[in-house]
Design an enzyme around this catalytic site. Sequence first.
Site, mmCIF file in Angstrom:
data_model
loop_
_atom_site.group_PDB
_atom_site.id
_atom_site.type_symbol
_atom_site.label_atom_id
_atom_site.label_comp_id
_atom_site.label_asym_id
_atom_site.label_seq_id
_atom_site.Cartn_x
_atom_site.Cartn_y
_atom_site.Cartn_z
ATOM 1 C CE LYS A 71 -29.477 8.942 0.558
ATOM 2 N NZ LYS A 71 -28.101 7.911 0.389
ATOM 3 C CG ASP A 109 -26.115 3.813 1.252
ATOM 4 O OD1 ASP A 109 -26.724 3.171 0.286
ATOM 5 O OD2 ASP A 109 -26.402 5.056 1.338
#
Length: 279
Positions: A71, A109
């Site tokens: 990420k 998220d």
Amino acid sequence: MILSGKAKLAGVLGWPVGHSRSPRLHGYWLDKLGIDGAYVPLAVQPEDFAAVFRALPKMGFVGANVTVPHKEEALRLVGDNVEPLARRIGAVNTLVVEPDGAIRGLNTDAFGFMQNLLETHPASLGYLNRPAVVLGAGGAARAVVAALVDAGVPQVRLVNRNPQRAEKLAADIGGPITVQSWDRLDLEGGGLLVNTTSLGMTGQPPLDIDLAALPLDAIVNDIVYAPLMTDLLVRAQGRGNPVVDGLGMLLWQAVRGFTLWFGQQPEVTAEMRDFVLSS
Ligand code: ATR
């Protein structure tokens, strides 16, 4: 689903990736909506990530999810083509290939966390007008705290085993964040308690926290989803607190990517929750 030669392709880049539920949940929606497309697991070692990232547009992918450990590298590789929220969180979990072949980086998220919470407990209940307590300062915590600050909570009380990591999170995300220590954690007056640590996950020690000072109407949200009902949620529910499990955040974060890649907004349903869990 039988694919045509024009099928839209997406997937999840991770190492390892075998545990990921994303192929199952995106596959469910593709099937349900009758979309000519596929979402595949892509096991990519860290040293190969940049090459695979650059190959995505060349292979005709509409986008991809990025998971552990890629990420942060994904954030670096998208350069300036990143949404401000993903830069602030410091991680990209969703890539979108644009018509000119550029790759845009997003972090879904924070959206997933907030949407899951609001679907189960509307903001009109007022819990976002009270302090929120966040346990943990890892990658997931960064998204959760950003979402809470952006939702306007008056204070985020943050606690982490490693306090430097919590201080760094507070400085990077910005806003009314107070770093506290485990032994002086202030639950008083809290409207929301969120566990973002791996404590309580299958195979990990339980989260040992005294809930006595937490108001009984505070929502307790564990973003762990294996098991669905963690020890924390069982104890919170036992004393009367409303509880939210972690599966919804996983499903809702996926909604944004799916909609951008495949052009249709999928639904998060109870049937889908059962399907994603049964494997
Ligand atoms: P994620 O991306 O899921 O947030 P992570 O970045 O590895 O994963 O973060 C894991 C979180 O769980 C961290 O807050 C970590 O605390 P440290 O920053 O101090 O490592 C927390 N955590 C993991 N195991 C823990 C344990 N045994 N006790 C307390 N906290 C723990």
